[in-house]
Structure formats: structure tokens, C-alpha cells
Write an enzyme that holds these catalytic residues in place. Structure first.
Site, PDB file in Angstrom:
ATOM      1  N   GLU A 469       3.574   7.879   9.945  1.00 12.77           N
ATOM      2  CA  GLU A 469       3.603   6.782  10.363  1.00 12.77           C
ATOM      3  C   GLU A 469       2.865   6.318  11.359  1.00 12.77           C
ATOM      4  OE1 GLU A 469       6.273   3.979   8.386  1.00 12.77           O
ATOM      5  OE2 GLU A 469       5.653   4.511   6.280  1.00 12.77           O
ATOM      6  N   GLU A 544       6.137  10.484   1.292  1.00 11.30           N
ATOM      7  CA  GLU A 544       6.970   9.032   1.351  1.00 11.30           C
ATOM      8  C   GLU A 544       6.786   8.539   0.343  1.00 11.30           C
ATOM      9  OE1 GLU A 544       8.285   8.229   5.189  1.00 11.30           O
ATOM     10  OE2 GLU A 544       8.384   6.277   4.419  1.00 11.30           O
TER      11      GLU A 544
END
Length: 881
Positions: A469, A544
């Protein structure tokens, strides 16, 4: 002719091995964890003299073997800290008043939970400065050997002095590194090592721990030897009949003279610990290598293993390559490198292939703490986690968001678990004020190359993740940065693809996706089809997924299908597995995305185990909880929150795990098991059936099963038979009215009875039960036994809402290391011998003292209940840490 050449080769190699056979091979690797002293804070007057900026010019040269030119040069003159009292050797400084301890050590988890500290990092005192010192005798016979200190992980900004001289260090707390102590040591005398850590506040988004939290080693070699992590082993050609094994060994000459060497390699089958077993399967002819002083060169060979045993998930076979270095008829180094023979491939249309066969990735993300043990690494604790995960059907782990302890990869090699090995949580743009962004410019190349070099021979590793991220995912500079990091990875290992976890939808279309070989979306099952259309040739996986939140054994009513599931002031999450943050999904939604788009290689759920920190939605001020309420409820929720006050929020660990912090299975464990262990006959019912306050009220019942249909019974009466529809992954009876008694489910598969399960209304708590996961452990001070305590009724059934106060007493030659119960709001220090059960369960962790010959007895007692005892016996000794 072939037989003659083979006999000649074996004779030559035999001569290499037997010349001067009475002389010891000059390589020892000694576990260096015992006998350390510990003290928090700097001595008075230090000020900022040992800040990173002051130390940086002296630290950067440590990374020279991992960076391209120009290499950093160590400054002339006296180094920082060489006048610091804590860096001085004994007897110049007396550390006898310091605490004595054994590594690995996490000072944060030893502290008290502090309500004023943020829940995001576990409400524990992990930040600050601390020193470790160790005095040791070095034999005079070590004179002339090269001696290095190997630190597998120290949190963070570590700096090392030896006998008062600054040696070096490494700032990234998740990095493993080596320092050459040779110039500073005194063979035949007492020596002192001092290590300073500076664990900055606001440097992590989760609990990072504090301390030398992984193993430390002292390695002794000849001055000419195989370099640190110096072997690179690949298997470019693999078939059922044979495998080509390419081995490159970097040989370093740290002597002051040129050297003419002979290098040979043997391949053995490996034992469980990765050491050679039996006779050599194949051996190379010795190669001549000439090295100048200070020079490092590779020696390369290719060997063929006939009818290889492949490393796979069912039978993770391994081999060991032994590199032999000879000088002037003497064997001066013998270096072992475990590896596996296997092929991997990520495809755009058929997911991940292991040895040519598709293997769906059934993975979990795992932070590095071990629950009540904190971040102090323990091999048995990690092994227990992997064993529980495998029971769930897990076949892969993502090391979120950092390189793992080396022993975790050893476990995954041995147990057959795939690994996505991750570098870092941020690049140049920060996520926290003191995060890796402060180090990226100076250290990213060295950190990437060192962790890849360290881990590249592990067959379990299938992906190098360059980040998670990353804020640059939506920035113009992002694609170029990703490509550069991938290029650096390939300098160390070109056989595995690079990957990244992307949370911004735009990252799949704005060019950021071109920076890696395999693209990962975080929480974006709805994007899978769009991504494929835009990127038809790039493999895709769920890097994820889910982030469903729940508390083991907690159920809130009424049950809704929205994303709430929490309650202001309750600080638990309902375990109906329907609830997730606004940016996340339920497991069912992710399953649907993968079933709709079967080209997706699989997923890594967030998370396998609960972990310290990140108690979403109950972060330090609980404002995130407002996102879980409908607009109509928001005003009321805000008022309740204001009344409670910011500092009343107790949560200190996550709710994301399918398994709680203590290692107890939540309901969600069984939802994943029903999908990932489709061949296992299983059924699971939720909720529990102790609801005296709900008689006659709607109490929905959900069933997780690997079957395709099931019939539910309440007190023998059928409540109907239901079949899973398309994209349905649980069976629901949402109109059940609670009546005490027994719920029973009979599951079917292909029309035949497949599995049964039941839950019963229990009586009140009447007794305690205790079971050790292993009744015999090694008496080495490191091996552990995990004891589960159950609060049961008279019939032996777990009382599902019991919060009984327990007292743990250990007698015999051992220690009660920690207790836990899986409750994210419990502020009892983990070392406490008193703890309440949480929804009927509690955990005690026990170890034997080194050399113990008798058993220990753990006694668990509670007011009004008969105590229970369990014995733990010493088993045979082992040298594994």
C-alpha cells in the site's frame, strides 16, 4: 568410460576431503544469546551524540557488499560513542547492576499496558533507547580466524561497539546483518560487546516490539571462506528424470595475501534441520580459483540430480549443497546450503503453478509478533502457529510487512508452506512520522539486496514483495520507483517474480502495475475482471483480502448484513463474520470474486492470527467505529463516544485474525477450512447455544461446511435442509427462535452424509480442564509447551461465556513464561500468573530450565472450582534455537 570418469572424480574429491583430516574445519556458528546485560536509556549527558545522523557516516560502509559503487568510506578518526561509558569494556565499566537476560528479547511486551498509549501500536512501551552488553572469553586458538557477529533482527537503529571501538550497525529493525569483529577482539582474553538501540516513537503502524528480538550468532571462519549468504542455488531444468542444480558460491579473501584455492561442491539429501544426510548424491570436480587480498569472486558449477525428490506442499523434500574450500592441501571452509528442487510459475490465465500443477494460493498475512511472547522470536511458537494455520487449510504466508525471522522460512521449507517475502511498508512518502521513509534514500538498495540474498535459497519463497500500500501507488514517480526496486531484486535473484500489494484502484491502471511481475490488489475483488481486461498478460492475486473483524465467542444481536457488528462501549466485534471496515470485505465476497475470475492466483487474508496493535475499529479514539453505523445511528453513537471519553478505549490488539491472539480458533477459521480443506468432512455451527435472556427470540444460526447442503435440528426437530447456491459459502437459518437444548447439523456432499456437528446449552461452570499441546519438551530454556485451560460444566462442555478468574502455579524446574486468553481488551500483563478466561478459554505458556531432568507441574485453580494439574516432561535435547 563414464564409470571411469566418475571414479576419478570421487577419488579426487576424496583426496580433497582427507588431506589433513585431523585438522578441524575452520567454521563454527555459535548461538550467542546467553549472558547479556540490559539497561534502558543512555547514560546522563549523552544527548544526541549517538543520533542516527551522527552515526550514519560510520554505518553506511557496513552495507558496501550490498550496494553498487561508489561504496561508502569509513571516516578517519574516533567514531561516535567510543567515549560513552556504556560502550566501554569491563572493568572500565561495571554493568553488574544491569538486568541479566537471554536473547531474543522484547522489552515492550514485558511492560504494563498503558491506557494513554495508542491502541494502534498495542498500548505497550516499546519505544525508547536501550543498551545490551555481553562479556565473553575468546580462546587464544581463535587468533588468525575471522570472527563475525550476526544479528538476525534488532529493533531499531542498532549500533555496535566491541571493546570500546565502534564496529557498525544497521538501522532497519527487520534487517539481518553481519559485522566483522576481528580487528577489535583480543584472543585469549575477556571481550565486551555493547549494542545500542534507538526505537523511535511513531515509527510503526502496528506493534513493532523493542529489543534484540531475534537470534544473535558468533561465526568463526578462516580468513578465506564462503561469504555471508554467499551461495546462490537455482534449478533451471527440472523433470521427473533429472534436475540441473546451478550453484554459485562467492568466496571472500579477507587475508593480506593472494590465495590459490580449490573449490568443490557436493549435494546430499537433507535431514529435518537442513543438514546433510547419508552419502553425497553427486559431487563436482574441484575448480581452481585465485583471489587477491580483499577480493571476493564466485565459483560456479552445475550438477545433475537423478530422479529428484521435488519440494512440494505435500512432501517438502530438501537437499543440502556443501561447498568445500581448500588451500594448499587443507580444507579451510565447509559451508552448508539447504535448498529444494522445484519449479514455480505465475500465469495470467491459470494462476500459480508449482512443479507444473496449479496450486491455488490459500494464504494468510502475518505480522511478526507471537502474541503473549511479543516479538521475541521463538521457533516452537512460530511452528505452533504454522501447524494451526495448516489445519485451517493454509498453504501460504505473506510476511507482512517486512522480512521475517530466518527460522520462519526454515519452518515453511520443512512444513510445506509457500511464502511471499516482503520488504517494507513504505518508500519515500511516509505513513508515520518516523517510518522507513527516513531510511529509504540511504538504505533501500542494501535492505532489498540483503534480504533477498539471505532468503533466496529457500524453496518456500515464491514472491519478492517490494512493498505494501505504498503511497507512491497513485503518484507520477511510482512506476519508475517500482521498476527500480524490481531491478535491484533481480540482481540477487532472477528466478522469482516481484510483487506488490496495492490498495488504490488506480494503481492497476496508471502504470504502477508495470513495476512488478505479479500484481496484487488489496481488498478489490470487484476489480479482478477489469484488471484482466486492461492487463491481459499480467498475473493477478489478492495480496490482502477480507479484513473481517470478530471476537472469539462474541455475538451481537440483531444480526445484520451491513458492516457494523460492533457496539460503542462493548469493544468486541460480533463473530457472525459479516463485519468488516468500510474499505474491506467479508470472506464470502472475496470467494465470489475468485470464483467469478478463476485466473486469480489466490489470496492472502488479513490475517491468520490476531496481532498486537491495530485494534480496528477500536483504535485509540474509536472514531473509526462511527463508520460502522448507519446515518440514523451516528448521532447517538457520537454522543455515546463523547460520554465515554477518548482514554476509555481499552483495545490493544487486533480483531482481524481467523485465530485469536492466544491461538484459539474463531468461527472464521472454519469458514476458511470449509473452502480450503474441501476434502475434509467438517461442519461447524455458530453461535454457541447459551442464551437464557433470548428465549423465544430470533437467534440466527449459520453453518460452515465442506459439504454442499445440510439439515439443521433443534432438540431433534428439523429446521429444514438447505443447499448452497451459486456463490454461497455458508448456510443460514436466520429465523431460528432460541430454545435451550441442542443444535445439530448433518451435512451432505453429493447427496451422501458427509459430516455432523452439534452445540449444546451448557450448565454452569463446574470444573477446569487443562491440556498441553506437547507433554514433553526439550530442557533447553527455549522449547515451549502451550497449555489450554477450559472452563467446563459438569459434563465437560466448554462454558462459552465464562470469564472465570484463574490462578496459575508452576512447580518444578521450569518457568511460566506467559498467559493469555485472546481478549483484545485485557490489560493484564502477559507475564501474570493470574488471568480471567475469555469465553471459556485461557492459555499458559511453559518452558523447562536448561538441563532440567524432572517434570514441571502446572496447577490451575479458580474460586469454587476444583483445580486441575498438567505435567510437562523433559524430552531429548536439541540444538535448534
Amino acid at each position: 568410460m563414464h564409470r571411469f570418469l566418475a571414479s576419478l572424480l570421487l577419488a579426487t574429491l576424496g583426496a580433497l576431503l582427507t588431506v589433513h583430516a585431523a585438522e578441524p574445519v575452520s567454521r563454527e556458528r555459535l548461538l550467542f544469546n546467553d549472558g547479556w546485560r540490559f539497561q534502558k536509556d543512555d547514560p546522563a549527558g549523552t544527548g544526541n551524540a549517538l543520533s542516527y545522523e551522527k552515526l550514519k557516516p560510520w554505518l553506511l560502509p557496513v552495507a558496501n557488499t550490498f550496494v553498487a559503487t561508489p561504496a561508502a568510506t569509513r571516516p578517519e578518526g574516533r567514531a561516535p560513542g567510543e567515549d560513552n561509558a556504556y560502550a566501554q569494556p569491563a572493568p572500565a565499566f561495571d554493568d553488574s547492576a544491569w538486568r541479566s537476560l537471554t536473547l531474543p528479547h522484547d522489552w515492550g511486551v514485558e511492560g504494563l499496558f498503558d491506557q494513554a498509549l495508542p491502541g494502534e501500536t498495542g498500548k505497550l512501551p516499546w519505544s525508547g533507547i536501550a543498551w545490551y552488553r555481553k562479556a565473553f572469553d575468546l580462546p587464544a586458538s581463535d587468533n588468525g580466524r575471522r570472527i563475525t557477529l550476526e544479528i538476525d533482527g534488532a529493533m531499531a537503529y542498532s549500533a555496535v561497539w566491541c571493546n570500546g571501538h565502534f564496529v557498525g550497525g544497521w538501522p532497519y529493525g527487520y534487517a539481518s546483518y553481519q559485522l566483522d569483529l576481528t580487528p577489535y577482539l583480543k584472543p585469549g582474553a575477556r571481550n565486551t560487546i555493547a549494542i545500542r538501540l534507538d526505537n523511535l516513537k511513531d515509527s510503526s503502524r502496528w506493534y513493532p516490539g523493542g529489543g534484540i528480538y531475534r537470534n544473535v550468532w558468533l561465526t568463526k571462519t578462516a580468513s578465506i571462506h564462503v561469504a555471508q549468504w554467499g551461495t546462490a542455488i537455482t534449478t533451471p531444468e527440472v523433470s521427473a528424470d533429472s534436475a540441473t542444480v546451478a550453484i554459485q558460491a562467492d568466496i571472500a579473501n579477507h587475508s593480506t595475501s593472494p590465495a590459490r584455492l580449490r573449490i568443490a561442491t557436493q549435494i546430499f539429501k537433507a535431514d529435518a534441520e537442513g543438514h546433510p544426510a547419508g552419502a553425497a548424491l553427486v559431487s563436482s570436480a574441484p575448480e581452481t580459483l585465485t583471489l587477491a587480498p580483499g577480493e571476493t569472486k564466485p565459483a560456479s558449477t552445475r550438477l545433475t540430480v537423478v530422479k529428484p525428490d521435488l519440494w512440494d506442499l505435500q512432501k517438502p523434500e530438501r537437499y543440502t549443497a556443501v561447498t568445500l574450500v581448500q588451500q594448499e592441501g587443507r580444507l579451510i571452509d565447509r559451508h552448508e546450503s539447504p535448498f529444494g528442487i522445484r519449479t514455480i510459475q505465475f500465469t495470467a490465465d491459470n494462476g500459480f503453478l508449482l512443479n507444473g500443477k496449479r496450486v491455488p494460493i490459500q494464504g494468510v498475512c502475518q505480522h511478526h509478533d507471537l502474541g503473549a511472547l511479543g516479538t521475541a522470536f521463538n521457533t516452537r511458537a512460530a511452528e505452533r502457529q504454522v501447524e494451526i494455520l495448516k489445519e485451517m487449510g493454509v498453504n501460504a504466508i505473506r510476511t507482512s510487512h517486512n522480512p521475517p525471522a530466518p527460522e520462519l522460512l526454515d519452518l515453511c521449507d520443512r512444513l510445506g508452506i509457500l511464502v511471499m517475502d516482503e520488504f517494507v511498508d513504505c518508500w519515500k512518502i511516509r505513513k508515520t512520522s518516523n517510518g522507513y521513509n527516513l531510511l529509504f534514500a540511504d538504505w533501500s538498495q542494501a535492505d532489498v539486496r540483503s534480504y533477498v540474498r539471505r532468503d533466496r535459497n529457500h524453496p518456500c519463497v515464491i514472491l519478492w514483495s517490494i512493498g505494501n500500500e505504498i503511497p507512491e501507488q497513485s503518484k507520477p514517480e511510482g512506476p519508475a520507483m517500482g521498476k527500480e526496486l524490481s531491478r535491484i531484486v533481480k540482481l540477487e535473484d532472477a528466478t522469482r517474480p516481484t510483487a506488490i500489494g496495492v490498495s488504490d484502484t488506480r494503481g492497476g491502471y496508471n502504470g504502477f502495475q508495470t513495476g512488478v511481475d505479479v500484481f496484487g490488489y488489496n481488498y478489490k475483488p470487484g476489480e479482478y475482471g477489469k484488471f484482466r481486461a486492461a492487463n491481459p498478460a499480467q498475473p493477478l492475486f489478492g495480496s490482502e483480502t477480507a479484513s473481517t473483524i470478530s471476537s472469539r465467542g462474541e455475538y451481537l444481536f440483531p444480526v445484520s448484513n451491513d458492516k457494523r457488528g460492533g457496539k460503542i462501549g462493548h469493544f468486541q466485534m460480533s463473530s457472525y463474520d459479516l463485519y468488516a471496515p468500510s474499505w474491506a470485505t467479508t470472506p464470502d465476497r472475496e470467494f465470489k470474486g475468485q470464483d467469478e475470475y478463476p485466473f486469480v492466483a489466490g489470496e492472502f487474508i488479513w490475517t491468520g492470527f490476531d496481532y498486537l496493535g491495530e485494534p480496528t475499529p477500536y483504535n485509540s479514539d474509536s472514531t473509526n467505529l462511527l463508520n460502522y453505523h448507519t446515518p440514523e445511528e451516528k448521532a447517538k453513537a457520537e454522543a455515546e463516544l463523547k460520554e465515554l471519553g477518548k482514554l476509555r478505549v481499552p483495545s490493544r490488539s487486533s480483531y482481524f485474525g481467523a485465530i485469536d491472539l492466544a491461538g484459539f480458533k474463531k468461527d472464521r477459521f472454519y469458514l476458511y477450512q470449509s473452502r480450503w480443506h474441501a476434502d475434509l468432512p467438517m461442519a461447524h455451527i455458530l453461535p454457541h447455544w447459551n442464551w437464557p435472556e433470548r428465549v423465544g427470540e430470533i437467534t440466527p444460526v449459520h453453518v460452515y461446511t465442506s459439504g454442499d447442503e445440510a439439515e439443521l435440528f433443534l432438540n431433534g426437530q428439523s429446521l429444514g435442509r438447505k443447499k448452497k447456491g451459486k456463490f454461497e459459502y455458508r448456510l443460514r437459518w436466520d429465523d431460528v427462535k432460541y430454545t435451550p437444548g441442542e443444535l445439530k447439523v448433518v451435512a451432505y456432499k453429493a447427496g451422501k452424509e458427509w459430516a455432523t456437528a452439534s452445540v449444546k446449552t451448557t450448565g454452569p461452570a463446574a470444573k477446569l480442564l487443562a491440556t498441553a499441546d506437547r507433554a514433553a519438551i526439550r530442557a533447553d530454556g527455549r522449547d515451549l509447551s502451550f497449555v489450554t485451560v477450559t472452563v467446563a460444566d459438569a459434563q465437560g462442555l466448554l462454558v462459552p461465556d465464562a470469564k472465570t478468574a484463574l490462578i496459575f502455579t508452576l512447580t518444578g524446574p521450569g518457568e511460566l513464561v506467559a498467559t493469555d486468553n485472546g481478549d483484545a481488551t485485557d490489560h493484564t500483563v502477559f507475564a501474570s500468573a493470574e488471568r480471567k478466561a475469555f469465553n471459556g478459554l485461557a492459555l499458559a505458556i511453559v518452558r523447562l530450565k536448561p538441563g532440567a531432568t524432572g517434570p514441571v507441574t502446572l496447577r490451575v485453580s479458580a474460586e469454587g472450582l476444583a483445580p486441575v494439574e498438567v505435567k510437562v516432561l523433559p524430552a531429548s535435547a536439541s540444538t535448534s534455537p
